[in-house]
Design a protein around this motif. Structure first.
Motif, short mmCIF file in Angstrom:
data_model
loop_
_atom_site.label_atom_id
_atom_site.label_comp_id
_atom_site.label_asym_id
_atom_site.label_seq_id
_atom_site.Cartn_x
_atom_site.Cartn_y
_atom_site.Cartn_z
N GLN A 181 -2.30 -4.44 9.62
CA GLN A 181 -3.17 -3.54 9.01
C GLN A 181 -4.57 -3.98 9.07
O GLN A 181 -4.50 -5.25 8.27
CB GLN A 181 -2.64 -3.01 7.65
CG GLN A 181 -1.36 -2.44 7.84
CD GLN A 181 -1.14 -1.06 8.59
OE1 GLN A 181 -2.08 -0.18 8.36
NE2 GLN A 181 -0.32 -0.94 9.42
N ASP A 233 -6.60 -3.74 6.38
CA ASP A 233 -6.95 -3.96 5.13
C ASP A 233 -5.84 -5.44 4.59
O ASP A 233 -6.17 -5.73 3.48
CB ASP A 233 -6.46 -2.96 4.21
CG ASP A 233 -7.12 -1.79 4.45
OD1 ASP A 233 -8.53 -1.87 4.91
OD2 ASP A 233 -6.94 -0.83 4.10
N HIS A 274 -1.34 -3.99 -2.77
CA HIS A 274 -2.33 -3.76 -1.69
C HIS A 274 -1.44 -2.93 -0.94
O HIS A 274 -1.93 -1.83 -0.23
CB HIS A 274 -2.87 -5.06 -1.09
CG HIS A 274 -3.77 -5.78 -1.62
ND1 HIS A 274 -4.81 -5.13 -2.68
CD2 HIS A 274 -4.17 -6.99 -1.81
CE1 HIS A 274 -5.50 -6.13 -3.01
NE2 HIS A 274 -4.96 -7.11 -2.76
N LEU A 294 -1.33 1.36 0.57
CA LEU A 294 -1.53 1.80 1.73
C LEU A 294 -0.22 2.71 2.08
O LEU A 294 -0.57 3.66 2.88
CB LEU A 294 -1.44 0.55 2.89
CG LEU A 294 -2.79 -0.16 2.95
CD1 LEU A 294 -2.42 -1.71 3.84
CD2 LEU A 294 -4.03 0.52 3.16
#
Length: 193
Positions: free
Chosen positions: A157, A159, A181, A185
């Motif tokens: 990912q 991010d 986090h 997602l």
């Protein structure tokens, strides 16, 4: 073919007999959509019109086209082969079978029923569970198929960055990354943007 398949399974690290794996594939294919569904049957007349107006082709798959289900069937078979039973999960975590069922009921572990509970292997790490797993599972939309969740947890990912490289959510959690986090997602999976 059996020897070739056994070699491929061994290279992939799958400890399963070739015939057993083919049975898993057959079962996964049977559970998926029919081989040649007519997509237009899934929509109302207004929906069909709107979708075709924006360029979507709702015609059935032609016989000369590749079967779009093949990749999904293979992925499902691999997920099922690697999943743990309640007993195997209990041994991994050093607890009684009832504790595993309790964690499943509470949403502290995830799995699906297939003649008994099957728990995907991605959520285990060594003799424990993935760090931050409970935080992630609380954010998991209830209607997501196990295959979608497994794919998310094993796909890098953008991010989640470790050493300047995108990491999978599993890698992120194993490295001590903030589970919030990953939870943010995963909460968006299946949500139209």
């Amino acid at each position: 073919m059996s020897v070739a398949l056994e070699n491929i399974l061994a290279k992939a690290g799958l400890k399963v007999d070739a015939n057993e794996f083919l049975t898993l594939v057959e079962d996964a294919a049977r559970r998926l959509s029919p081989p040649n569904p007519d997509p237009s049957h899934y929509f109302s007349a207004d929906q069909r019109a709107a979708l075709t107006d924006v360029g979507l082709d709702l015609s059935p798959r032609r016989e000369d086209e590749p079967d779009f289900r093949a990749r999904t069937v293979a992925a499902h078979a691999v997920l099922a082969e690697g999943a743990l039973s309640v007993n195997e999960a209990a041994k991994t975590l050093g607890v009684d079978d009832s504790r595993i069922r309790h964690r499943l009921k509470e949403g502290r572990l995830t799995g699906w029923k297939d003649g008994g509970w099957r728990l995907p292997a991605w959520q285990f790490a060594g003799s424990g569970v993935l760090p931050g797993l409970e935080v992630v599972l609380r954010a998991l939309p209830a209607d997501l198929p196990a295959l979608v969740v497994a794919a998310f947890m094993s796909t890098p990912q953008s991010d989640l960055v470790i050493n300047e490289h995108p990491a999978t959510p599993r890698q992120w959690l194993l490295s001590g990354g903030d589970p919030d986090h990953v939870a943010r997602l995963i909460a968006t999976l299946g949500t139209p943007f």
